[in-house]
Design an enzyme around this catalytic site. Structure first.
Site, PDB file in Angstrom:
ATOM      1  N   HIS A  41     -54.412  26.983  -9.759  1.00  0.00           N
ATOM      2  CA  HIS A  41     -54.064  27.309 -11.153  1.00  0.00           C
ATOM      3  C   HIS A  41     -55.283  27.896 -11.887  1.00  0.00           C
ATOM      4  O   HIS A  41     -56.098  27.134 -12.432  1.00  0.00           O
ATOM      5  CB  HIS A  41     -53.576  26.061 -11.880  1.00  0.00           C
ATOM      6  CG  HIS A  41     -52.242  25.592 -11.397  1.00  0.00           C
ATOM      7  ND1 HIS A  41     -51.056  26.087 -11.856  1.00  0.00           N
ATOM      8  CD2 HIS A  41     -51.917  24.689 -10.446  1.00  0.00           C
ATOM      9  CE1 HIS A  41     -50.049  25.511 -11.240  1.00  0.00           C
ATOM     10  NE2 HIS A  41     -50.538  24.658 -10.365  1.00  0.00           N
TER      11      HIS A  41
ATOM     12  N   CYS B 190     -49.121  29.378  -7.547  1.00  0.00           N
ATOM     13  CA  CYS B 190     -48.647  28.144  -6.925  1.00  0.00           C
ATOM     14  C   CYS B 190     -47.222  28.340  -6.385  1.00  0.00           C
ATOM     15  O   CYS B 190     -47.018  29.061  -5.421  1.00  0.00           O
ATOM     16  CB  CYS B 190     -48.770  27.000  -7.932  1.00  0.00           C
ATOM     17  SG  CYS B 190     -48.630  25.390  -7.182  1.00  0.00           S
TER      18      CYS B 190
ATOM     19  N   GLY C  80     -52.159  12.995 -41.126  1.00  0.00           N
ATOM     20  CA  GLY C  80     -53.564  13.204 -41.504  1.00  0.00           C
ATOM     21  C   GLY C  80     -54.396  13.726 -40.348  1.00  0.00           C
ATOM     22  O   GLY C  80     -55.556  14.075 -40.505  1.00  0.00           O
TER      23      GLY C  80
ATOM     24  N   GLU D  14     -55.286  29.205 -14.675  1.00  0.00           N
ATOM     25  CA  GLU D  14     -55.080  29.042 -16.120  1.00  0.00           C
ATOM     26  C   GLU D  14     -55.635  27.723 -16.651  1.00  0.00           C
ATOM     27  O   GLU D  14     -55.722  27.518 -17.863  1.00  0.00           O
ATOM     28  CB  GLU D  14     -53.575  29.163 -16.449  1.00  0.00           C
ATOM     29  CG  GLU D  14     -52.671  28.038 -15.939  1.00  0.00           C
ATOM     30  CD  GLU D  14     -52.194  28.228 -14.500  1.00  0.00           C
ATOM     31  OE1 GLU D  14     -52.893  28.900 -13.732  1.00  0.00           O
ATOM     32  OE2 GLU D  14     -51.140  27.668 -14.139  1.00  0.00           O
TER      33      GLU D  14
END
Ligand code: XMP
Length: 511
Positions: free
Chosen positions: A163, A79, A216, A165
């Site tokens: 992109h 990019c 949690g 990725e």
């Protein structure tokens, strides 16, 4: 520095994804700031240099990057990185008038990647390379006929406008693999190293008392379980009830108290949080208030333990992940270029104000990597595969000012959503599901009477790591059941809408 692949971070939201895909493929990779890369290049060099994307435009950047292109190091520009490369070699970058965002079809003119003549890739740019530099050739084009990939004719310099990725680039992993194969890199990284690195981080702190900010959820549970291996009873987990929780959170924490080996205490701070949030409607202000109130609550706990038990905490353990950091600010304290998308509550300033050191063993990881570590630790699968829930809780799922009625509306609608997704066996097929309260009255009819009530939005998304997401194509019958149960069972709600926005441009949460 013994990484084979260096990734120079120009501030893209996706930089860490490049590193993690190469890790998965078996190659050691390291993310560097521009300054760090300049310093290191004076002494040594990588086997592959990757230039990331950026929120900036090359027109705002006057840095001299010739060091990247002056030796025989193979360079892949993604990019913004491709635009820098094109500009450096005399090509022309044009300022974008219309951008290309989201999915785009790319034509692979010479079948370079061997994944078909056309493939789907994720775009996020407005500037583009309009004229290919001399000695380079265009090998990929977008469906708008813009240059989507360039390569040097006799050196290892490549540029991709999209992109690879990002999970939504179909076969992105194969594309990234292509470049390491081109230069014949040999694998030198095993995935277990991630786990060992996290363990080492905890081992390094010595024999100290540690306070864990424990929700949690998957992240704090895995962080605490790793720490517990080393610290045992010196680890204290505190679950803060800020009153912005869902019925499923209360149930889950009770289950963990019974069934995990962790020492968990609930702090009831509902009143404090809700009083401070009363009348506040700006999302960033709400996030900041929730963040600082967490500090105050933990601070009181630290003092109480010193006073009553003679226990002095030295570390604060958090389950912070990489996406929390990248969306809040640049992960590099100095020299980073990414922009703030939203302030994640667990990032920034906590220990400075509390006099505690920060312990964040998961901070360079993504959720799915953390889940994998959880399986090494033998944690129950249903604990690890709960949908993520943000620290500020329902505080960022009630748009605008928060009050008790809205909290109850979101709690009830969330419970319905959960029950229906579990019943239809859809819960485990999606990454996250939530309901949002929209404070807008609309006209409806209930019984034979006019209703003028507010809206609940249902959001269900698929994602791999929370960095990008697509809305889930949940069967109509399931959505229908969710909608009719919410309008029937949650008072004050007459309308239910389904969010069909991807990330980007929308984020997963609404605030
Ligand atoms: P967004 O809304 O930025 O969210 O697309 C990406 C993922 O991060 C979660 N999220 C948070 N988690 N503290 C957290 O612990 C926060 O302040 C926070 N904000 C967003 C969100 O639920 C999603 O999974």
């Amino acid at each position: 520095m013994n990484a084979q692949i260096w990734i120079v971070d120009f501030g893209s939201q996706y930089t860490q994804l490049i590193a993690r895909i190469y890790r998965e493929l078996g190659f050691k990779s390291e993310i560097l700031t521009i300054d760090q890369s300049f310093e290191l290049l004076k002494k040594t060099k990588p086997e592959l240099l990757i230039l990331s994307g950026s929120p900036q435009s090359v027109f705002e950047d006057s840095t001299d990057y010739s060091l990247y292109f002056s030796s025989d190091i193979p360079v892949l520009g993604l990019c913004y990185g491709m635009q820098l490369m094109a500009q450096h070699f005399g090509g022309v970058v044009n300022k974008g008038i219309i951008g290309e965002y989201g999915k785009s079809k790319i034509r692979d003119l010479n079948n370079t990647f061997n994944i078909g003549e056309k493939f789907i890739a994720w775009m996020s740019h407005s500037d583009h390379v309009a004229v290919c530099p001399d000695n380079f050739e265009v090998f990929l084009k977008s469906e708008n006929n813009l240059i989507a990939g360039i390569k040097h004719q006799n050196q290892n310099f490549w540029g991709l406008q999209f992109h690879p990725e990002v999970i939504h680039t179909v076969k992105g992993k194969e594309i990234l693999l292509h470049f390491v194969e081109e230069i014949g890199l040999e694998e030198n990284w095993k995935n277990e190293e991630i786990y060992e690195t996290c363990i080492r981080e905890v081992e390094n702190i010595g024999d100290e008392f540690v306070l864990c900010a424990f929700s949690g959820g998957v992240d704090s549970l895995v962080a605490a379980s790793i720490a517990h291996k080393k610290l045992g009873d010196k680890l204290y987990c505190f679950f803060v009830d800020h009153g912005l929780l869902r019925p499923q959170d209360y149930k889950h924490i009770e289950l963990l108290k019974r069934e995990s080996y962790l020492n968990i205490e609930t702090i009831d701070a509902k009143e404090t949080f809700l009083n401070k949030l009363a009348g506040i409607s700006d999302p960033e202000k709400k996030r900041k208030i929730i963040g600082t109130t967490f500090i105050e609550v933990f601070d009181q706990k630290v003092k109480e333990f010193e006073r009553t038990k003679n226990i002095k905490f030295t570390y604060l353990l958090q389950g912070t992940l990489y996406p929390d950091i990248i969306e809040s600010h640049s992960p590099h304290k100095k020299g980073g270029k990414s922009v703030t998308i939203k302030s994640h509550h667990n990032v920034g300033g906590l220990p400075e104000k509390m006099n505690l050191k920060l312990l964040e063993p998961l901070k360079s990881l993504f959720k799915d990597e953390v889940r994998r570590i959880g399986t090494f630790l033998d944690l129950d699968k249903s604990w690890l595969y709960r949908h993520p829930f943000p620290g500020p809780g329902l505080g960022i799922r009630i748009l605008g000012a928060i009050d008790a009625i809205k909290i109850e509306q979101v709690q009830k609608s969330d419970q319905i959503l959960l029950e229906e997704l579990v019943r239809s066996e859809y819960y485990n097929k999606c990454w996250q599901s939530l309901t949002v309260h929209i404070p807008q009255k609309t006209v409806g009819v209930k019984g034979d009477a006019r209703a003028y009530e507010e809206v609940i939005c249902v959001r269900i998304v698929g994602s791999r790591d929370g960095m990008t997401a697509t809305w889930s194509h949940v069967p109509y019958e399931v959505l229908d059941k969710i909608s009719s149960r919410i309008t029937n069972e949650v008072s004050g709600i007459t309308r239910v809408v389904y969010d069909i926005t991807s990330k980007p441009p929308g984020t997963i949460e609404w605030e």
